[in-house]
Enzyme design. Sequence first.
Site, mmCIF file in Angstrom:
data_model
loop_
_atom_site.group_PDB
_atom_site.id
_atom_site.type_symbol
_atom_site.label_atom_id
_atom_site.label_comp_id
_atom_site.label_asym_id
_atom_site.label_seq_id
_atom_site.Cartn_x
_atom_site.Cartn_y
_atom_site.Cartn_z
ATOM 1 N N HIS A 39 18.904 -4.889 -12.367
ATOM 2 C CA HIS A 39 18.149 -3.960 -13.229
ATOM 3 C C HIS A 39 18.865 -3.739 -14.560
ATOM 4 O O HIS A 39 18.251 -3.827 -15.624
ATOM 5 C CB HIS A 39 17.940 -2.634 -12.496
ATOM 6 C CG HIS A 39 17.562 -1.488 -13.374
ATOM 7 N ND1 HIS A 39 16.403 -1.468 -14.127
ATOM 8 C CD2 HIS A 39 18.199 -0.309 -13.648
ATOM 9 C CE1 HIS A 39 16.346 -0.332 -14.822
ATOM 10 N NE2 HIS A 39 17.425 0.379 -14.555
ATOM 11 N N HIS A 63 24.064 2.185 -18.329
ATOM 12 C CA HIS A 63 23.261 3.413 -18.377
ATOM 13 C C HIS A 63 23.131 4.114 -17.025
ATOM 14 O O HIS A 63 22.842 5.309 -16.983
ATOM 15 C CB HIS A 63 21.873 3.150 -18.984
ATOM 16 C CG HIS A 63 20.876 2.515 -18.059
ATOM 17 N ND1 HIS A 63 20.797 1.159 -17.870
ATOM 18 C CD2 HIS A 63 19.917 3.059 -17.263
ATOM 19 C CE1 HIS A 63 19.826 0.894 -17.005
ATOM 20 N NE2 HIS A 63 19.278 2.027 -16.615
ATOM 21 N N ASP A 64 23.328 3.401 -15.936
ATOM 22 C CA ASP A 64 23.178 4.035 -14.617
ATOM 23 C C ASP A 64 24.500 4.201 -13.872
ATOM 24 O O ASP A 64 24.494 4.651 -12.727
ATOM 25 C CB ASP A 64 22.211 3.220 -13.746
ATOM 26 C CG ASP A 64 20.744 3.484 -14.096
ATOM 27 O OD1 ASP A 64 20.415 4.613 -14.502
ATOM 28 O OD2 ASP A 64 19.920 2.557 -13.959
ATOM 29 N N GLU A 67 25.243 8.088 -13.192
ATOM 30 C CA GLU A 67 24.239 8.681 -12.318
ATOM 31 C C GLU A 67 24.296 8.107 -10.898
ATOM 32 O O GLU A 67 24.094 8.826 -9.928
ATOM 33 C CB GLU A 67 22.865 8.382 -12.921
ATOM 34 C CG GLU A 67 21.957 9.567 -13.000
ATOM 35 C CD GLU A 67 20.636 9.177 -13.648
ATOM 36 O OE1 GLU A 67 20.617 9.040 -14.886
ATOM 37 O OE2 GLU A 67 19.656 9.008 -12.919
ATOM 38 N N ASP A 68 24.546 6.814 -10.788
ATOM 39 C CA ASP A 68 24.426 6.155 -9.479
ATOM 40 C C ASP A 68 25.743 6.021 -8.730
ATOM 41 O O ASP A 68 25.760 5.479 -7.634
ATOM 42 C CB ASP A 68 23.776 4.782 -9.646
ATOM 43 C CG ASP A 68 22.310 4.909 -9.997
ATOM 44 O OD1 ASP A 68 21.805 6.053 -9.995
ATOM 45 O OD2 ASP A 68 21.672 3.885 -10.273
#
Length: 190
Positions: A39, A63-64, A67-68
């Site tokens: 992704h 970007h993740d 958060e992840d």
Amino acid sequence: MEQKSDTSLADILRAAVFAGRVHATHRRKGMASEPYVNHVLEVAEILATHAAPSQAIIAGLLHDVVEDSDQDPEPTTLEHIAAQFGAAVAGIVAEVSDDKSLPKEVRKALQVRQAPKASEVAKLVKLADKISNLRAITLSPPANWDHARRLEYVGWAGRVAAGLRGVNPALDALFDATYRDAVARLAVET
Ligand code: ZN
């Protein structure tokens, strides 16, 4: 012969390696259970194809990661990103990360409200992220997402994207085409 290194390409690949490590155990929610890193590579590819600045491509790869990784034994923080890739990239990642302490519905509403206020480079990253997510919902939706839930997601992505437009017309056009395709496929499904 003297070799001059391409700083931004090296930094982009370094960010790809970094994202690959952070997401090593993460999978996408779709039926294909793709490695999560696919992704973020897709987001970076969309940005690079649309002539986004290298900081946007690097932030797209990262970007993740904050958060992840919050459930990981050693979560990745914005401080890690700032130390590795500089404060500007960390700032973009901060802009595109949700506050996970908030309930999901609140986060979704905030994305719609905050999109128009994002910096131009963060808008590019967010829009590329939504394009990748719409493709995933269309091609490999999570098994437990029924038609209504996918339709709701597509509509929400469209509302967020409305606040992200106007920085890169070609990227806006790609979002529009992806959105139309997602809606058309959902319409014939029932
Ligand atoms: Zn994403």
